[in-house]
Scaffold this motif. Structure first.
Motif, mmCIF file in Angstrom:
data_model
loop_
_atom_site.group_PDB
_atom_site.id
_atom_site.type_symbol
_atom_site.label_atom_id
_atom_site.label_comp_id
_atom_site.label_asym_id
_atom_site.label_seq_id
_atom_site.Cartn_x
_atom_site.Cartn_y
_atom_site.Cartn_z
ATOM 1 N N ALA A 41 0.819 -1.214 0.000
ATOM 2 C CA ALA A 41 0.000 0.000 0.000
ATOM 3 C C ALA A 41 0.852 1.263 0.000
ATOM 4 O O ALA A 41 0.372 2.337 -0.375
ATOM 5 C CB ALA A 41 -0.929 0.004 1.212
ATOM 6 N N TRP A 106 -6.803 3.634 7.403
ATOM 7 C CA TRP A 106 -6.710 4.198 6.054
ATOM 8 C C TRP A 106 -5.324 4.780 5.801
ATOM 9 O O TRP A 106 -4.780 4.659 4.697
ATOM 10 C CB TRP A 106 -7.772 5.283 5.899
ATOM 11 C CG TRP A 106 -7.921 5.817 4.500
ATOM 12 C CD1 TRP A 106 -8.069 5.089 3.350
ATOM 13 C CD2 TRP A 106 -7.945 7.191 4.101
ATOM 14 N NE1 TRP A 106 -8.201 5.922 2.268
ATOM 15 C CE2 TRP A 106 -8.135 7.225 2.697
ATOM 16 C CE3 TRP A 106 -7.865 8.390 4.798
ATOM 17 C CZ2 TRP A 106 -8.214 8.414 1.982
ATOM 18 C CZ3 TRP A 106 -7.955 9.578 4.081
ATOM 19 C CH2 TRP A 106 -8.120 9.583 2.693
ATOM 20 N N GLU A 110 -3.749 1.373 4.460
ATOM 21 C CA GLU A 110 -4.150 1.480 3.055
ATOM 22 C C GLU A 110 -3.404 2.577 2.307
ATOM 23 O O GLU A 110 -3.651 2.787 1.118
ATOM 24 C CB GLU A 110 -5.658 1.733 2.942
ATOM 25 C CG GLU A 110 -6.506 0.529 3.300
ATOM 26 C CD GLU A 110 -7.969 0.722 2.916
ATOM 27 O OE1 GLU A 110 -8.367 1.874 2.605
ATOM 28 O OE2 GLU A 110 -8.713 -0.262 2.926
ATOM 29 N N GLY A 113 -5.481 5.031 0.557
ATOM 30 C CA GLY A 113 -6.193 4.479 -0.593
ATOM 31 C C GLY A 113 -5.500 4.705 -1.917
ATOM 32 O O GLY A 113 -6.132 4.551 -2.978
ATOM 33 N N ALA A 120 -5.791 5.736 -7.868
ATOM 34 C CA ALA A 120 -6.910 5.105 -7.176
ATOM 35 C C ALA A 120 -8.165 5.236 -8.035
ATOM 36 O O ALA A 120 -8.488 6.316 -8.520
ATOM 37 C CB ALA A 120 -7.139 5.771 -5.825
ATOM 38 N N GLY A 126 -11.265 2.417 -4.839
ATOM 39 C CA GLY A 126 -10.835 3.720 -4.362
ATOM 40 C C GLY A 126 -11.997 4.514 -3.779
ATOM 41 O O GLY A 126 -13.136 4.313 -4.177
ATOM 42 N N PRO A 127 -11.718 5.406 -2.840
ATOM 43 C CA PRO A 127 -10.417 5.800 -2.276
ATOM 44 C C PRO A 127 -9.981 4.942 -1.092
ATOM 45 O O PRO A 127 -9.310 5.427 -0.180
ATOM 46 C CB PRO A 127 -10.680 7.239 -1.833
ATOM 47 C CG PRO A 127 -12.108 7.212 -1.379
ATOM 48 C CD PRO A 127 -12.807 6.255 -2.308
ATOM 49 N N GLY A 128 -10.374 3.695 -1.076
ATOM 50 C CA GLY A 128 -10.074 2.813 0.043
ATOM 51 C C GLY A 128 -11.321 2.515 0.836
ATOM 52 O O GLY A 128 -12.041 3.439 1.231
ATOM 53 N N ALA A 129 -11.585 1.239 1.040
ATOM 54 C CA ALA A 129 -12.830 0.849 1.704
ATOM 55 C C ALA A 129 -12.936 1.415 3.112
ATOM 56 O O ALA A 129 -14.002 1.877 3.532
ATOM 57 C CB ALA A 129 -12.941 -0.677 1.739
ATOM 58 N N GLN A 265 -13.271 -5.543 -8.311
ATOM 59 C CA GLN A 265 -12.843 -5.835 -6.942
ATOM 60 C C GLN A 265 -12.917 -7.318 -6.606
ATOM 61 O O GLN A 265 -12.644 -7.709 -5.467
ATOM 62 C CB GLN A 265 -13.714 -5.026 -5.965
ATOM 63 C CG GLN A 265 -13.629 -3.528 -6.185
ATOM 64 C CD GLN A 265 -14.707 -2.747 -5.454
ATOM 65 O OE1 GLN A 265 -15.155 -3.129 -4.366
ATOM 66 N NE2 GLN A 265 -15.161 -1.653 -6.045
ATOM 67 N N ASN A 279 -14.225 -4.960 0.605
ATOM 68 C CA ASN A 279 -13.886 -3.877 -0.302
ATOM 69 C C ASN A 279 -14.958 -2.785 -0.268
ATOM 70 O O ASN A 279 -15.862 -2.810 0.547
ATOM 71 C CB ASN A 279 -13.617 -4.365 -1.723
ATOM 72 C CG ASN A 279 -12.486 -3.563 -2.391
ATOM 73 O OD1 ASN A 279 -12.464 -2.336 -2.326
ATOM 74 N ND2 ASN A 279 -11.551 -4.261 -3.015
ATOM 75 N N ALA A 280 -14.860 -1.839 -1.188
ATOM 76 C CA ALA A 280 -15.621 -0.592 -1.066
ATOM 77 C C ALA A 280 -17.069 -0.691 -1.514
ATOM 78 O O ALA A 280 -17.906 0.072 -1.039
ATOM 79 C CB ALA A 280 -14.915 0.506 -1.870
#
Length: 324
Positions: A41, A106, A110, A113, A120, A126-129, A265, A279-280
């Protein structure tokens, strides 16, 4: 039926419980968690982001078992607190802890993200879950419900409160997330084709044919696919500024998020034994349901009178003529 704030809080708690359970997978108790999940990451990121991420990876690698147990216990406790909280005070404590933990993960887990690398994509999560846990928690923070949510255009319509949701925060974060996703998708080098192809390589065997067909279709579409994705994400984001457009925007967001979850994803990699969360996409779906709940519903002017007769009841009646 609209989702209520309490149901959304419970849903957020269930997602934290799932994340905590995933943290108890055997792989997470090995140094592989640090070297193959955390450390990457920070790759290709500025030093201000890469440094803390690589420090966290080295720390976890020194004691993966106790630290992973700590991570899992924290997320399980957050989830249980949100599910079981029955007072505003306890909900605030659980949401506050959830926000703090999400932002820490985060940053250190991450690498923000990947935003600082400009690569991303919403397509790939993105932008990170984990930052979406904080966005949702802030939208669900106990607050007094308002008729309009404080946004331009809402005050023109008498509405029913959206169960105390922080409408202003929800709408603004929605616009930032979706319009920001459109901007990132439009940047050079952010190819949907490459993203889907990379996801297909790590997808479950039964999902790989769908990924392969999608890659072929994207290759034929070329630039048109990127333009379509940019336009769709921007329109979904901007539509939230108009109260009456929020339900269709939410529906489109749910559909697109589920497509992204499958093709970009790989369903969060839940079958790999190395997923830290789903995931997001599930968070985007929850945000979409909350967005739809903020759409105005016209309040009837006359209590207990059917809508079709409201105008007749409200219409002034001329006084009767009296002779002589």
């Amino acid at each position: 039926m609209r989702i209520t704030r309490r149901r959304a809080q419970v849903t957020l708690g269930l997602l934290w419980l799932l994340a905590g359970a995933l943290q108890l997978q055997p792989f997470m108790f090995t140094t592989g968690f640090a070297h193959r999940i955390i450390a990457p990451a920070g790759d290709q990121q500025p030093a201000v982001v890469a440094g803390p991420v690589h420090w966290a990876a080295r720390l976890i690698a020194t004691a993966p078992l106790p630290l992973d147990l700590l991570f899992a216990a924290t997320q399980l406790l957050l989830g249980a607190a949100l599910v079981l909280a029955h007072s505003a005070r306890r909900v605030r404590l659980a949401l506050g802890a959830s926000i703090a933990w999400a932002l820490a993960v985060w940053w250190l887990g991450e690498g923000l993200g990947g935003l600082t690398s400009a690569h991303a994509l919403m397509l790939t999560g993105g932008p990170g879950a984990v930052v979406l846990y904080a966005v949702v928690a802030l939208a669900l923070w106990p607050a007094r419900p308002t008729a309009s949510g404080g946004l331009p255009g809402d005050a023109a319509v008498r509405t029913e409160p959206a169960d105390g949701l922080r409408t202003g925060w929800l709408i603004r974060s929605w616009v930032v997330l979706w319009v920001g996703a459109a901007v990132l998708q439009a940047l050079p080098g952010n190819s949907a084709l490459q993203a889907v192809a990379g996801s297909a390589d790590s997808a479950p065997a039964w999902l790989r044919p769908a990924g392969a067909h999608t890659v072929s279709a994207l290759a034929a579409g070329g630039t048109a696919v990127t333009v379509a994705l940019v336009a769709a994400q921007a329109l979904i984001g901007l539509a939230a500024l108009r109260p009456r457009l929020r339900p269709p925007a939410a529906g489109a967001a749910v559909a697109l998020s589920l497509v992204f979850w499958v093709l970009g994803q790989s369903l969060g990699g839940l079958s790999t034994g190395q997923a830290t969360d789903p995931n997001a996409a599930p968070l985007y779906v929850l945000l979409a349901l909350l967005l739809a709940a903020t759409a105005p519903r016209a309040a009837r002017a006359t209590t207990g009178v059917p809508a079709g007769r409201a105008a007749a009841v409200a219409r002034p009646v001329a006084p009767a003529h009296r002779s002589g």
